[in-house]
Enzyme design. Structure first.
Site, mmCIF file in Angstrom:
data_model
loop_
_atom_site.group_PDB
_atom_site.id
_atom_site.type_symbol
_atom_site.label_atom_id
_atom_site.label_comp_id
_atom_site.label_asym_id
_atom_site.label_seq_id
_atom_site.Cartn_x
_atom_site.Cartn_y
_atom_site.Cartn_z
ATOM 1 N N GLU A 76 8.875 -1.481 -15.125
ATOM 2 C CA GLU A 76 10.204 -1.403 -15.747
ATOM 3 C C GLU A 76 10.602 -2.670 -16.496
ATOM 4 O OE1 GLU A 76 12.908 1.839 -13.734
ATOM 5 O OE2 GLU A 76 12.792 0.054 -12.463
ATOM 6 N N GLU A 91 -8.768 0.010 -0.735
ATOM 7 C CA GLU A 91 -8.222 -1.325 -0.492
ATOM 8 C C GLU A 91 -9.295 -2.312 -0.023
ATOM 9 O OE1 GLU A 91 -6.544 -1.738 3.991
ATOM 10 O OE2 GLU A 91 -5.205 -0.719 2.588
#
Length: 297
Positions: free
Chosen positions: A84, A115
């Site tokens: 954003e 991961e």
């Protein structure tokens, strides 16, 4: 592993005993209380967040790139913050990179084994250069993907900001700025998408917002470098021009049109700049900060 040796994010929480036997409202109250308690973990890291924001602002000023690096829930928190920033503060989308173990998910599939892929993390650092910065996020602080990433990124000359919810995090060994979020054990042991992730999200928001302020993209709590690419944001931009300058609806709209949507330039035009050339010159002389540019009119 004995309870005494468990990392903080894996410990059992006393209040969780008999949780599944309680009425629904009681369970929800306890979950909410745990979320609130997690935010207290930010109280002691304000200075570290400030230092991190300074690194990020310097990166953007010098045309560097900010890399958000994590796996699982921490990766989603990084994505939520980083994705954003271009729209909110007018940053170039190329200045933000999201490096998430297994890639950014397009659905509900987010396998856990990615991961552990430190080799893919190493490959993801191929374009890092001096002047870039990395925000590595891991609740445990030992997740192989972000740990492997920062090792290679640091060797490439990047500045490293590390966020973890365990005090003795391995990540911190590679950090220029270490941010320890002292969150209590989760109500659901090890489910760090809850309190730990909530604290991470708030920490990231605080740090990137302070970065935006220091870059001159906030004026009296208004986003003066927002990209107004839809009707709502166009209306917001017009309102910002009016709030700062007292211009009419029509004058604010015309100023934005004249500035091709550049909000800071539109504010200066509505405030009395003679033309777009002068507005640009005023902003350049003020380092992109609106307040000192306005003071010159």
């Amino acid at each position: 592993m004995s309870p005494q040796m468990l990392p903080q994010t894996e410990m059992l929480r006393d209040e969780a005993e008999g949780l599944d036997l309680r009425p629904d409202p009681d369970i929800l109250v306890r979950l909410l209380d745990a979320q609130k308690a997690a935010l207290n973990g930010l109280d002691n890291c304000i200075e570290d967040l400030s230092s991190g924001a300074a690194i990020l602002a310097e990166t953007i000023r010098n045309n560097g790139r900010i890399y958000y690096v994590a796996a699982g829930s921490s990766g989603l928190m990084g994505l939520a913050d980083g994705a954003e920033l271009p729209g909110t503060y007018g940053l170039s989308p190329e200045s933000i990179a999201i490096c998430m173990a297994g890639g950014v998910p397009t659905g509900a599939e987010m396998p856990g084994h990615t991961e552990d892929d430190a080799e893919t993390a190493r490959a993801a650092t191929a374009k890092i250069k001096p002047g870039d910065s990395v925000i590595a996020i891991s609740a445990s602080g030992s997740t192989p993907y972000p740990v492997g990433f920062v090792q290679h990124a640091r060797a490439a000359g990047a500045r490293i900001i590390c966020i973890a919810n365990n005090k003795d995090a391995l990540l911190f060994e590679h950090a220029d700025c270490a941010i320890f979020l002292d969150t209590p054990p989760e109500m659901i042991a090890g489910s760090t998408r809850m309190g730990a992730a909530t604290a991470q999200k708030v920490a990231l928001n605080m740090m990137s917002t302070l970065m935006g302020i220091r870059l001159g993209h906030v004026h009296d709590g208004m986003m003066v470098n927002v990209i107004a690419d839809n009707r709502k944001l166009r209306q917001r931009a017009e309102g910002i021009v009016q709030n700062i300058t007292g211009a009419s609806d029509r004058a604010a709209s015309e100023a934005l049109d004249q500035a091709s949507g550049n909000l800071k330039q539109a504010v200066l035009l509505a405030a009395g700049a003679t033309d777009l050339t002068q507005a640009k010159r005023l902003l350049d002389s003020a380092g992109g900060h609106l307040r000192p540019a306005l003071a010159q009119i």
